[in-house]
Design an enzyme around this catalytic site. Structure first.
Site, mmCIF file in Angstrom:
data_model
loop_
_atom_site.group_PDB
_atom_site.id
_atom_site.type_symbol
_atom_site.label_atom_id
_atom_site.label_comp_id
_atom_site.label_asym_id
_atom_site.label_seq_id
_atom_site.Cartn_x
_atom_site.Cartn_y
_atom_site.Cartn_z
ATOM 1 N N ARG A 316 68.958 43.584 26.077
ATOM 2 C CA ARG A 316 68.327 43.815 24.780
ATOM 3 C C ARG A 316 67.023 44.587 24.936
ATOM 4 O O ARG A 316 66.732 45.509 24.169
ATOM 5 C CB ARG A 316 68.104 42.475 24.071
ATOM 6 C CG ARG A 316 69.393 41.912 23.501
ATOM 7 C CD ARG A 316 69.274 40.497 22.984
ATOM 8 N NE ARG A 316 70.544 40.090 22.379
ATOM 9 C CZ ARG A 316 70.830 38.870 21.978
ATOM 10 N NH1 ARG A 316 69.935 37.891 22.116
ATOM 11 N NH2 ARG A 316 72.002 38.604 21.436
ATOM 12 N N HIS A 460 74.271 47.930 19.495
ATOM 13 C CA HIS A 460 74.287 47.528 20.905
ATOM 14 C C HIS A 460 73.561 46.200 21.130
ATOM 15 O O HIS A 460 72.459 45.987 20.628
ATOM 16 C CB HIS A 460 73.573 48.587 21.749
ATOM 17 C CG HIS A 460 74.450 49.734 22.143
ATOM 18 N ND1 HIS A 460 73.943 50.984 22.453
ATOM 19 C CD2 HIS A 460 75.795 49.836 22.298
ATOM 20 C CE1 HIS A 460 74.933 51.792 22.780
ATOM 21 N NE2 HIS A 460 76.063 51.124 22.683
ATOM 22 N N GLU A 461 74.172 45.322 21.909
ATOM 23 C CA GLU A 461 73.552 44.058 22.350
ATOM 24 C C GLU A 461 73.083 43.182 21.191
ATOM 25 O O GLU A 461 72.064 42.515 21.271
ATOM 26 C CB GLU A 461 72.385 44.322 23.315
ATOM 27 C CG GLU A 461 72.750 45.189 24.499
ATOM 28 C CD GLU A 461 73.989 44.700 25.233
ATOM 29 O OE1 GLU A 461 74.250 43.492 25.226
ATOM 30 O OE2 GLU A 461 74.700 45.543 25.812
ATOM 31 N N GLY A 462 73.823 43.184 20.107
ATOM 32 C CA GLY A 462 73.512 42.298 18.981
ATOM 33 C C GLY A 462 72.918 43.056 17.812
ATOM 34 O O GLY A 462 71.885 43.713 17.943
ATOM 35 N N GLN A 467 69.878 39.565 15.578
ATOM 36 C CA GLN A 467 68.493 39.448 16.062
ATOM 37 C C GLN A 467 67.620 38.719 15.039
ATOM 38 O O GLN A 467 66.742 37.928 15.405
ATOM 39 C CB GLN A 467 67.910 40.835 16.356
ATOM 40 C CG GLN A 467 68.715 41.698 17.314
ATOM 41 C CD GLN A 467 68.929 41.065 18.670
ATOM 42 O OE1 GLN A 467 68.079 40.328 19.163
ATOM 43 N NE2 GLN A 467 70.068 41.328 19.278
#
Length: 613
Positions: A316, A460-462, A467
């Protein structure tokens, strides 16, 4: 002002990176060695990455039925990066590392992201290896992680599935003991041995020929005592699944594991990186005559998701840095364009005089607004990401008290470090296109590619929503709000120092007010104790929280600018202070609207019936 100047100011004048050399782990380093690393990475990025950014965008990965074909430039970039030692930059000397502070490593890696994020041949390798160094057995570290740090192997993370993207509790990939005989599966030197079956989607760098082997870290469910899969996240374990099987010395056995490429995803951006759908255990490459991919369990059963978060949190922050550098790439390109593109006449007394020659577009106020917004977003995001890197160093090499504080601050800041750059540096890329006018959306200029590449980073990545729920639903509440309280103390301390500087009194007061608004909104969001009400407006909360964090970062950077004013050029000093002023005048006031719906627990979106859409 170039990127190197900005990096050096943030590293040395703001974050005091040189002081890390006083710690035993970094004792052999000086500013000279730090600068040498920056020099090397800047040179490799200039020679092996930047010239091929458009090439890898147009020559996408392709599958010939046996292997994935990538441009030769990508192979050369991977080789140069591995030979530079940057894959093992932060590792111990005794395994070939440089014991470099992560702060310096992150700064050095920014050159590659600036030159071509799409080449990115070592995308997840370091995070994969770091996870194994934290949770793998000594032999797993030696065989897999050490070979990843050398560049001989590369790594992936395999979480999402076609039917389960972010909802990891719904993954269907399963792992069963490879119990051909009753004893050997649990006693395999490389770890308890399982057979995996299932499908994983959106796997970056999941198939290529850049390295000798690809080490997949795969989340899968294992059977419980009753033989049934344990539902939810408690049944998820983590497995090392190599593309090619290896022995206990890390040598390839010559046998392919049962992992097959099912297809390549062709995306809006990051086109130079292969993105894959992988089938595990379909029988295309049977091992010992049987279908099922061989996987070695990492750590304890049922703890796979907690182990994977080690890698996810690293990823992240890395995505935040990628988004930041794409934003800055667009800023530098549009700044150059604005300085050289003549068009229009200045607005002044008497109106426009067509008899006069056109002026460069940077002389127009609105173009300057767009450039200053990009500068404020990009350089502010870079400062935030380097601050997080500095906290990583503090967590692992600081005193017990400072290490604990760094842990808490990272918990709260990680959702911001990922989400804020991916939203606001994307906006910077949009503004870079706008500065270019009609040329901006042609392939004659690079800014349209920067926007396409950056658009992926909001997912990407959440996603932003994930978040936001992590921040408001977990991070600000965890451990009795200790992390939020500590961050607020740091902000108030910066504001107090700024109050002593006449040029910073107004922004210091604005930050103090914004911080109070965040505190009030946090309390009122949770006033009823109902998650459905509190989290209905988690994204506006995330946006306001992120803007407040960036306002703090800019104020602290401004303090460092005043301290270093005598050693900076006038352009550096005035430019940095101007970006800070822009952020406080144009950006920070936005938090009022975002927080209003949070405080009121507004349910307009949540309660609108489906048929009304």
């Amino acid at each position: 002002m170039n990127h190197r100047q900005t990096l050096e100011f943030l590293l040395y004048d703001w974050l005091q990176a040189e002081s890390l050399s006083a710690r035993s782990r970094f004792a052999e380093h000086t500013r000279a060695t730090f600068d040498a690393v920056l020099d090397t990475c800047e040179r490799i990025a200039r020679e092996k990455y930047a010239p091929f950014n458009r090439l890898v965008d147009t020559e996408e990965p392709r599958f010939d039925g046996e292997k994935v074909i990538l441009p030769q430039a990508t192979h050369e970039a991977y080789r140069a990066y591995a030979e530079s030692g940057m894959l093992s930059a932060a590792q111990d000397y005794d395994i070939g590392g440089m014991q470099l502070p992560y702060t310096v490593e992150a700064a050095a890696n920014s050159f590659f992201a600036l030159a071509s994020i799409s080449i990115n041949p070592a995308l997840l390798t370091v995070g994969n290896a770091n996870l194994l160094m934290a949770h793998g057995s000594p032999l797993q570290q030696k065989v897999f992680a050490h070979n990843e740090f050398s560049g001989r192997f590369s790594g992936t993370m395999c979480l999402s599935e076609p039917q389960a993207g972010s909802s990891l509790s719904d993954i269907a990939t399963r792992a069963v003991p490879d119990a051909q005989d009753d004893a050997s599966w649990e006693q395999d030197p490389l770890g308890p041995r399982y057979r995996l079956t299932g499908h994983k989607m959106w796997i970056s760098a999941g198939e290529h020929e850049l390295s000798e082997n690809i080490i997949h870290l795969v989340l899968a469910k294992i059977p419980g005592p009753d033989g049934k899969l344990v539902p939810g996240t408690k049944g998820i374990s983590l497995f090392i699944v190599p593309k090619k099987l290896v022995d206990t010395e890390g040598r390839l056995t010559g046998e392919r594991n049962d992992v097959a490429l099912a297809g390549l995803n062709h995306k809006l951006g990051w086109r130079g990186t292969s993105n894959t759908l992988l089938n595990f255990g379909e029988g295309k490459y049977p091992v010992a005559g049987r279908a099922g991919a061989i996987g070695y369990r990492v750590g304890e059963p049922g703890r796979g998701l907690s182990y994977m978060f080690h890698m996810m949190n690293e990823a992240r922050i890395a995505i935040g840095m990628a988004a930041t550098m794409l934003g800055l790439a667009g800023y530098y390109a549009s700044l150059d364009y604005a300085k050289n593109r003549p068009q229009g006449r200045p607005v002044g007394e008497g109106g426009k005089d067509a008899a006069k020659p056109p002026v460069r577009i940077i002389e127009h106020a609105d173009v300057r607004r767009m450039l200053l917004a990009q500068k404020a977003y990009g350089e502010g995001a870079l400062a935030l990401n380097l601050l997080c890197a500095r906290l990583v160093d503090e967590r692992y090499t600081g005193t017990p008290e400072s290490a604990e504080e760094a842990r808490l601050l990272l918990e709260v800041l990680t959702p911001i470090a990922k989400s804020w750059p991916s939203e606001n540096c994307l906006e910077a890329n949009s503004l870079a296109i706008q500065v270019h006018g009609g040329y901006g959306y042609t392939r004659d200029f690079p800014v349209e590619q920067y926007w396409r590449d950056n658009r992926l980073n909001m997912i990407h990545e959440g996603t932003h929503g994930i978040q936001a729920m992590d921040l408001l639903g977990r991070k600000v509440l965890m451990e009795g709000g200790r992390g939020l309280t500590l961050l607020a103390e740091r902000m108030r301390a910066s504001a107090a120092r700024a109050q002593a500087e006449p040029a910073l009194r107004e922004p210091a007061q604005a930050l103090t007010l914004a911080l109070a608004q965040i505190g009030q909104a946090t309390q009122e969001a949770w006033a009823t104790g109902q998650p459905s009400e509190a989290l209905a407006n988690a994204v506006p909360y995330l946006q306001a929280f992120g803007h407040t964090v960036l306002a703090w970062v800019w104020l602290d950077v401004a303090l460092a600018t005043l301290r270093a004013d005598a050693t900076l050029s006038k352009a550096q000093s005035v430019g940095r202070m101007g970006a800070m002023q822009y952020f406080y005048h144009y950006e920070l006031p936005k938090i009022g609207a975002w927080l209003q719906v949070v405080r009121q627990r507004d349910m307009t979106c949540a309660n609108l019936p489906e048929e009304a859409f």
